[in-house]
Design an enzyme around this catalytic site. Structure first.
Site, PDB file in Angstrom:
ATOM      1  N   LYS A  57      24.718  34.780  44.636  1.00  0.00           N
ATOM      2  CA  LYS A  57      25.453  35.186  45.841  1.00  0.00           C
ATOM      3  C   LYS A  57      26.349  36.388  45.579  1.00  0.00           C
ATOM      4  CE  LYS A  57      29.421  33.274  46.799  1.00  0.00           C
ATOM      5  NZ  LYS A  57      30.679  33.928  47.187  1.00  0.00           N
ATOM      6  N   ASN A  58      27.096  36.335  44.491  1.00  0.00           N
ATOM      7  CA  ASN A  58      28.065  37.413  44.262  1.00  0.00           C
ATOM      8  C   ASN A  58      27.398  38.737  43.918  1.00  0.00           C
ATOM      9  OD1 ASN A  58      30.149  35.760  44.925  1.00  0.00           O
ATOM     10  ND2 ASN A  58      30.767  35.315  42.817  1.00  0.00           N
TER      11      ASN A  58
ATOM     12  N   ARG B  46      35.314  37.669  51.561  1.00  0.00           N
ATOM     13  CA  ARG B  46      36.072  38.620  50.777  1.00  0.00           C
ATOM     14  C   ARG B  46      35.253  39.876  50.468  1.00  0.00           C
ATOM     15  NH1 ARG B  46      40.649  38.759  48.912  1.00  0.00           N
ATOM     16  NH2 ARG B  46      40.987  40.064  47.113  1.00  0.00           N
TER      17      ARG B  46
ATOM     18  N   CYS C 140      37.897  32.732  49.936  1.00  0.00           N
ATOM     19  CA  CYS C 140      38.337  31.392  49.558  1.00  0.00           C
ATOM     20  C   CYS C 140      39.843  31.362  49.386  1.00  0.00           C
ATOM     21  CB  CYS C 140      37.681  30.969  48.258  1.00  0.00           C
ATOM     22  SG  CYS C 140      36.152  30.102  48.516  1.00  0.00           S
TER      23      CYS C 140
ATOM     24  N   ARG D 198      45.266  37.027  46.542  1.00  0.00           N
ATOM     25  CA  ARG D 198      44.177  37.859  46.025  1.00  0.00           C
ATOM     26  C   ARG D 198      44.457  39.314  46.389  1.00  0.00           C
ATOM     27  NH1 ARG D 198      38.694  34.317  46.693  1.00  0.00           N
ATOM     28  NH2 ARG D 198      37.877  35.781  45.167  1.00  0.00           N
ATOM     29  N   PRO D 199      45.323  39.949  45.609  1.00  0.00           N
ATOM     30  CA  PRO D 199      45.680  41.331  45.926  1.00  0.00           C
ATOM     31  C   PRO D 199      44.501  42.277  45.761  1.00  0.00           C
ATOM     32  CG  PRO D 199      46.632  40.667  43.817  1.00  0.00           C
ATOM     33  CD  PRO D 199      45.955  39.464  44.382  1.00  0.00           C
ATOM     34  N   ILE D 200      44.617  43.468  46.353  1.00  0.00           N
ATOM     35  CA  ILE D 200      43.548  44.459  46.204  1.00  0.00           C
ATOM     36  C   ILE D 200      44.098  45.768  45.637  1.00  0.00           C
ATOM     37  CG2 ILE D 200      41.974  43.541  47.969  1.00  0.00           C
ATOM     38  CD1 ILE D 200      43.167  45.787  49.805  1.00  0.00           C
ATOM     39  N   ASP D 201      45.252  45.649  44.962  1.00  0.00           N
ATOM     40  CA  ASP D 201      45.898  46.861  44.435  1.00  0.00           C
ATOM     41  C   ASP D 201      44.996  47.646  43.472  1.00  0.00           C
ATOM     42  OD1 ASP D 201      46.503  44.383  42.959  1.00  0.00           O
ATOM     43  OD2 ASP D 201      47.419  45.734  41.513  1.00  0.00           O
ATOM     44  N   GLN D 202      44.167  46.943  42.710  1.00  0.00           N
ATOM     45  CA  GLN D 202      43.326  47.660  41.738  1.00  0.00           C
ATOM     46  C   GLN D 202      42.190  48.427  42.426  1.00  0.00           C
ATOM     47  OE1 GLN D 202      44.331  47.880  38.461  1.00  0.00           O
ATOM     48  NE2 GLN D 202      46.048  46.816  39.435  1.00  0.00           N
TER      49      GLN D 202
ATOM     50  N   ASP E 182      34.953  29.927  38.626  1.00  0.00           N
ATOM     51  CA  ASP E 182      34.147  29.314  39.689  1.00  0.00           C
ATOM     52  C   ASP E 182      33.485  28.007  39.235  1.00  0.00           C
ATOM     53  OD1 ASP E 182      34.894  31.337  41.347  1.00  0.00           O
ATOM     54  OD2 ASP E 182      32.928  32.301  41.477  1.00  0.00           O
TER      55      ASP E 182
ATOM     56  N   ILE F  27      42.764  32.589  36.010  1.00  0.00           N
ATOM     57  CA  ILE F  27      42.374  33.689  36.907  1.00  0.00           C
ATOM     58  C   ILE F  27      43.100  33.598  38.254  1.00  0.00           C
ATOM     59  CG2 ILE F  27      40.431  34.939  37.963  1.00  0.00           C
ATOM     60  CD1 ILE F  27      40.119  34.820  34.940  1.00  0.00           C
TER      61      ILE F  27
ATOM     62  N   ARG G  63      28.771  28.442  52.381  1.00  0.00           N
ATOM     63  CA  ARG G  63      28.982  29.879  52.135  1.00  0.00           C
ATOM     64  C   ARG G  63      28.207  30.343  50.897  1.00  0.00           C
ATOM     65  NH1 ARG G  63      34.769  31.482  51.061  1.00  0.00           N
ATOM     66  NH2 ARG G  63      33.475  33.129  50.256  1.00  0.00           N
TER      67      ARG G  63
END
Ligand code: UD1
Length: 430
Positions: free
Chosen positions: A22-23, A93, A117, A122-126, A305, A327, A397
């Site tokens: 999936k990922n 996501r 999830c 779950r930041p997105i700064d990177q 996971d 994580i 999902r």
């Protein structure tokens, strides 16, 4: 509301075919929009997340033809909109992969801030740091991440945390930037490598995927390709633990055993037999499960996971185990549900201290997220009596035909939609 009804107690026995990852699929679907030529993608898992992403792609003019359940042809020559603002898309996501893909191809993209999830902040700064390093402006307005630039230029980018999503997003944008990009402290997950292989099959020049340092030489154009997605490491791992927890004997087929090494290692440690062949792994749980300690880590470490699944197994082992989640900070929410089934687990911060019990007992439980939901189903398969799992939309999902695959291994599980269907199930299983 759909639920899984489960009667525990049957050891899972037999063979199960694992689907595409999936990922990896989510990254590859997004990347398929980066060429005007047609792309054929095989081994696409038919799960809710891929369907939602395809829907979002269609909403901006991408043509997606389903050849069969697991094969699609994608043509993104006529994208008419660079804004993806769909209520649906916020739920997954990986919608933000369209940012990197469209920024690379069109130098502009606007995507709703993602959800996904509920397992912690779950930041997105990177991701943002990476896009900015490539010369893009990035701002967040009205719930959208907006990124645009006249010119994307290659750069040296050091990621402060090992992030799968940021590595993937930056890799896609950099694949079509001018000049060279180096991503340091890159994620090494199998799906990062799969995306790099896919982009290279479209004419990108990406080296080092699977190591800490990825080097990308930007190209002006990508071309069509035919590509087969790798098998799903986490789906495979989930069935391997289902075998362990139910004292079964299951062969997961169509897998890459190398991707499962950390999972196999832990199963061996707790007393299971694990036999590997070229594209299959057999797990036999003939002895009582032993305890162990686990810390989740980026690949090749033990995957976050798989954390709920191993906790379910350790909850039935002899002795005390400690599981550390390194994580995500809020990934033990399901423990309350497991406690209702009789588990003896104490959570302190990012650590779970597990005192094994002899058995779980069936209960009404709620899937709090995708992987924890699957883990609770496994707990139900091992439990005495009937369990009913709510909110299975989370499980769907990421798992294709989960209950059907489990049934084929001898599990007593059904999808039910009404009280009547539940009663019927209860009568059937006695
Ligand atoms: C991906 C997977 C998810 C898996 C996770 C870790 C997909 C679609 N999802 O999620 O199933 O659990 O990898 O293997 O592939 N972080 C930051 N800033 C950022 C990005 C991340 O601080 O900009 C932090 C996160 O909060 C987390 C850690 O980095 O603590 C790892 O997250 P990341 O690898 O980015 O996870 P996802 O890509 O969201």
């Amino acid at each position: 509301m759909e639920q899984y009804a489960i009667k525990g107690g049957n050891p899972l026995v037999g063979e199960v075919e694992i689907g595409g990852a999936k990922n990896a699929a989510l990254a590859i679907l997004a990347a398929a929009t980066m060429t005007d030529e047609t792309v054929l993608i095989e081994n696409l898992p038919d799960v809710r997340d891929t369907k939602v992403l395809i829907q979002a792609m269609e909403s901006i003019g991408v043509i997606v033809n389903r050849i069969d359940r697991h094969t699609v042809k994608i043509n993104a020559a006529h994208i008419h909109d660079l804004t993806i603002e769909d209520d649906y898309i916020k739920k997954i996501r990986a919608s933000y992969y369209l940012l990197g893909a469209l920024l690379g191809k069109y130098r502009k993209a606007e995507v709703s801030l993602p959800g996904g999830c509920n397992i912690g902040l779950r930041p997105i700064d990177q991701h943002i740091k990476g896009f900015r390093a490539l010369g893009a402006n990035v701002r967040i307005e009205h719930g959208l991440i907006i990124t645009e630039t006249e010119e994307l230029r290659g750069n040296h980018i050091y990621l402060d945390v090992v992030s799968v999503g940021a590595t993937i997003n930056v890799m896609m944008a950099a694949a079509m930037a001018t000049g060279k990009t180096t991503i340091e402290n890159a994620a090494k997950e199998p799906h990062v490598v799969d995306l790099a292989n896919f982009l290279n099959s479209m004419g990108a020049d990406i080296k080092g995927a699977g190591t800490d340092v990825i080097r990308i030489k930007g190209v002006p154009k990508l071309h069509g390709s035919e590509y087969t997605i790798i098998p799903d490491q986490i789906e495979a791992g989930t069935f391997m633990f289902a075998a362990a927890v139910t004292k079964g004997d299951v062969t997961v087929k169509n897998v890459i055993p190398k991707h499962l090494e950390s999972i196999s290692a832990k199963l061996l440690e707790i007393g299971c037999e694990v036999e590997e062949s070229d594209d299959a792994v057999r797990v036999v749980a003939a002895k009582p499960l032993g305890h162990t300690h686990v810390k989740t880590l980026p690949y090749p470490g033990f995957p976050t996971d798989m954390q709920p699944q191993i906790v379910v197994a350790l909850g039935l082992s002899t002795g005390t185990s400690i599981v550390t989640e390194s994580i995500f900070e809020n990934r033990f929410k399901y423990v309350d549900e497991l406690t209702r089934m009789g588990a003896n687990i104490k959570v302190e911060g990012n650590t779970a201290i597990i005192d094994g019990v002899e058995r779980y007992t069936g209960a009404g439980i709620t899937a709090p997220d995708l992987r924890a939901g699957a883990a609770l189903v496994i707990a139900g398969l091992a439990a005495e009596g009937v369990s009913v799992v709510d909110d299975i939309k989370f499980i769907e999902r990421g798992y294709e035909d989960f209950h059907i695959k489990l049934q084929s291994l001898g599990a007593q599980i059904d999808k039910v939609n009404t009280e009547r269907e539940l009663q019927k199930f209860k009568l059937k299983v006695g």
